[in-house]
Enzyme design. Structure first.
Site, PDB file in Angstrom:
ATOM      1  N   HIS A  69      79.962  23.532  30.818  1.00  0.00           N
ATOM      2  CA  HIS A  69      81.275  23.153  30.834  1.00  0.00           C
ATOM      3  C   HIS A  69      81.573  21.784  32.733  1.00  0.00           C
ATOM      4  O   HIS A  69      81.434  23.285  33.273  1.00  0.00           O
ATOM      5  CB  HIS A  69      82.671  24.686  30.351  1.00  0.00           C
ATOM      6  CG  HIS A  69      83.991  23.242  30.359  1.00  0.00           C
ATOM      7  ND1 HIS A  69      84.283  23.183  31.431  1.00  0.00           N
ATOM      8  CD2 HIS A  69      84.611  23.659  28.799  1.00  0.00           C
ATOM      9  CE1 HIS A  69      85.512  23.016  31.089  1.00  0.00           C
ATOM     10  NE2 HIS A  69      85.568  22.964  29.324  1.00  0.00           N
TER      11      HIS A  69
ATOM     12  N   CYS B 140      83.179  17.997  27.676  1.00  0.00           N
ATOM     13  CA  CYS B 140      85.065  18.559  27.691  1.00  0.00           C
ATOM     14  C   CYS B 140      85.421  17.218  27.928  1.00  0.00           C
ATOM     15  O   CYS B 140      85.411  16.908  28.716  1.00  0.00           O
ATOM     16  CB  CYS B 140      85.283  19.414  28.256  1.00  0.00           C
ATOM     17  SG  CYS B 140      87.111  19.852  28.202  1.00  0.00           S
TER      18      CYS B 140
ATOM     19  N   HIS C 140      84.636  20.169  24.011  1.00  0.00           N
ATOM     20  CA  HIS C 140      85.805  20.047  23.778  1.00  0.00           C
ATOM     21  C   HIS C 140      86.450  18.869  23.402  1.00  0.00           C
ATOM     22  O   HIS C 140      86.199  17.393  24.375  1.00  0.00           O
ATOM     23  CB  HIS C 140      86.307  20.800  24.845  1.00  0.00           C
ATOM     24  CG  HIS C 140      85.538  21.917  25.198  1.00  0.00           C
ATOM     25  ND1 HIS C 140      85.478  23.067  25.597  1.00  0.00           N
ATOM     26  CD2 HIS C 140      85.186  22.832  24.273  1.00  0.00           C
ATOM     27  CE1 HIS C 140      85.198  23.786  25.733  1.00  0.00           C
ATOM     28  NE2 HIS C 140      85.031  23.783  25.254  1.00  0.00           N
TER      29      HIS C 140
ATOM     30  N   ASP D 118      90.092  21.251  21.741  1.00  0.00           N
ATOM     31  CA  ASP D 118      91.014  21.309  23.190  1.00  0.00           C
ATOM     32  C   ASP D 118      92.090  21.448  23.366  1.00  0.00           C
ATOM     33  O   ASP D 118      92.667  20.833  23.661  1.00  0.00           O
ATOM     34  CB  ASP D 118      89.645  21.638  24.102  1.00  0.00           C
ATOM     35  CG  ASP D 118      89.249  22.390  25.931  1.00  0.00           C
ATOM     36  OD1 ASP D 118      89.672  23.365  25.273  1.00  0.00           O
ATOM     37  OD2 ASP D 118      89.459  21.588  26.436  1.00  0.00           O
ATOM     38  N   HIS D 119      92.679  22.764  23.523  1.00  0.00           N
ATOM     39  CA  HIS D 119      93.856  22.993  23.670  1.00  0.00           C
ATOM     40  C   HIS D 119      95.255  22.041  22.624  1.00  0.00           C
ATOM     41  O   HIS D 119      94.075  21.554  21.913  1.00  0.00           O
ATOM     42  CB  HIS D 119      94.602  22.226  25.328  1.00  0.00           C
ATOM     43  CG  HIS D 119      92.956  23.096  26.587  1.00  0.00           C
ATOM     44  ND1 HIS D 119      93.767  22.755  27.555  1.00  0.00           N
ATOM     45  CD2 HIS D 119      92.559  24.153  26.428  1.00  0.00           C
ATOM     46  CE1 HIS D 119      92.704  22.962  28.582  1.00  0.00           C
ATOM     47  NE2 HIS D 119      92.406  24.060  27.626  1.00  0.00           N
TER      48      HIS D 119
ATOM     49  N   TYR E  87      96.141  27.322  23.400  1.00  0.00           N
ATOM     50  CA  TYR E  87      95.776  28.201  22.635  1.00  0.00           C
ATOM     51  C   TYR E  87      97.017  27.734  21.513  1.00  0.00           C
ATOM     52  O   TYR E  87      96.012  29.653  20.631  1.00  0.00           O
ATOM     53  CB  TYR E  87      94.502  28.680  22.831  1.00  0.00           C
ATOM     54  CG  TYR E  87      93.343  28.226  23.426  1.00  0.00           C
ATOM     55  CD1 TYR E  87      92.485  27.313  23.526  1.00  0.00           C
ATOM     56  CD2 TYR E  87      93.887  27.864  24.948  1.00  0.00           C
ATOM     57  CE1 TYR E  87      91.442  26.741  23.690  1.00  0.00           C
ATOM     58  CE2 TYR E  87      93.014  28.034  25.889  1.00  0.00           C
ATOM     59  CZ  TYR E  87      91.181  27.264  25.197  1.00  0.00           C
ATOM     60  OH  TYR E  87      90.209  27.006  26.277  1.00  0.00           O
TER      61      TYR E  87
END
Length: 388
Positions: free
Chosen positions: A233, A271, A298, A346-347, A363
């Site tokens: 990541h 990401c 992500h 992601d988020h 999340y």
């Protein structure tokens, strides 16, 4: 695109039933009760995988198997922890789980200065503000020699900001920055944070890079033996923080890792939010260049509102990241491989529908549900266009 979703196990406020109803096929999970450096027992892996399977999905990506800090520092029992890591990889492969997301960021896995930045519609998101981070570093944490890591303008702005902030806002910044990785067993206190930072005082960027490449090349025979893909990541945010080195923040860093670690089992978690934290990064170009090494995704979007200040976008499709161009590259790579790549939203925004339950920051259910729906709709539209 395989629809992924990060799940934090029994302590997660979101159930597997809800996740399945979101259209998810691939769950992203871990043994969060296990501390860094411990071997993950096959029985525990199988038990969690069985839970996911019984709910109608597959546990296909681990996020994450944390790399022990001693491995990053080459200190203490780091060689034992490397061997334990290898055994965990073998155990995961024995359970047919062969994609592992991880990072090599010292001490902190991600940093935000505001966990509830309010958007015009009343929802809230995560936000990073470099001046707030500098103010915390200089006047709350009081890290030795911190001043030399900031230019005069940033120091002055941080001082002005900290002096005018009420205690509640100072506390908000402190708690936001010191929040531990969601799903792990520890949050950091300021004293613990300073102690961990001090352990890296003699470890610069080149040393940390060497330790990363050495770790990856050491475990490569296990990766090739088992078929496990390691998906690192990127640094989040992609800039130096608190005197800690950064080694995976841009295309140059990724290119160097791929050169130093030639096995294609060593790859990337693409990401977009982390890479997007730098205006210099082109997420689409990065995907295009390293597509064969992108093992996991992500996807989210962010908005930069000032130099060094950005927050999660109101939509996964709008913002700094060219999500249409990115998903086009994703679909091209999937066609080349003949198989899908797991991507998770992601988020997500904290919406009214989640106010009654406590979720890990970023999340929530509703925000990620909307994000996944947007991404799946984009994929459907592009695939339909490709067929036309």
């Amino acid at each position: 695109m395989k629809s992924g979703w990060r799940w934090y196990g029994a302590k997660d406020a979101i159930s597997l039933r809800e996740i399945r109803q979101a259209g998810v096929t691939d769950v992203v999970a871990a043994l969060y009760g296990r501390r860094p450096g411990e071997v993950w027992p096959v029985e525990e892996i199988q038990a969690l995988a069985r839970q996911v399977k019984d709910a109608g999905m597959t546990w296909s990506v681990v996020e994450s198997v944390p790399v022990h800090e001693d491995i990053k520092k080459h200190a203490g029992d780091w060689r034992t922890y490397v061997e334990n890591y290898k055994q965990t990889l073998r155990n995961l492969a024995a359970c047919d789980i062969k994609t592992v997301c991880y990072n090599f960021m010292p001490v902190l896995d991600w940093t935000r200065s505001n966990l509830a930045y309010v958007l015009p519609d009343g929802s809230d998101v995560l936000c990073y503000n470099h001046v707030e981070v500098a103010a915390f570093d200089l006047f709350s944490l009081k890290r030795p020699n911190a001043a030399r890591d900031y230019d005069e303008e940033t120091r002055d702005r941080a001082k002005t900001l900290w002096e005018k902030l009420p205690p509640s806002e100072r506390t908000r910044i402190e708690k936001s920055i010191l929040l531990g990785l969601p799903g792990t067993v520890d949050d950091l206190t300021p004293a613990e944070f300073l102690k961990q930072l001090d352990a890296y005082r003699d470890i610069g960027e080149e040393t940390l890079r060497a330790h990363l490449y050495g770790f990856l090349n050491e475990i490569t025979p296990v990766l090739e033996e088992t078929g496990v893909k390691m998906a690192i990541h990127p640094d989040d945010p992609p800039r130096p923080l608190f005197g800690l080195p950064r080694v995976l923040s841009n295309a140059t860093d990724i290119r160097r890792m791929c050169r130093e670690c030639p096995s294609t089992n060593v790859g990337l978690t693409l990401c977009t939010g982390s890479l997007g934290g730098s205006l210099d990064n082109d997420e689409v170009a990065i995907f295009r260049e390293f597509a064969p090494r992108v093992h996991f995704g992500h996807f989210r979007n962010i908005r930069h509102i000032a130099p060094g200040v950005f927050h999660e976008s109101e939509s996964h499709l709008r913002g700094k990241v060219d999500m249409i161009g990115l998903v086009k590259e994703l679909l091209k790579e999937e066609r080349r491989r003949g198989e899908g790549i797991v991507v998770r939203p992601d988020h997500g925004r904290h919406l009214e529908i989640d106010r009654a339950r406590t979720c890990y920051s970023g999340y929530d259910y509703g925000g990620r549900l909307v994000g996944l729906a947007e991404l799946r709709g984009l994929v459907f539209g592009l695939e339909h266009g490709m067929q036309g």
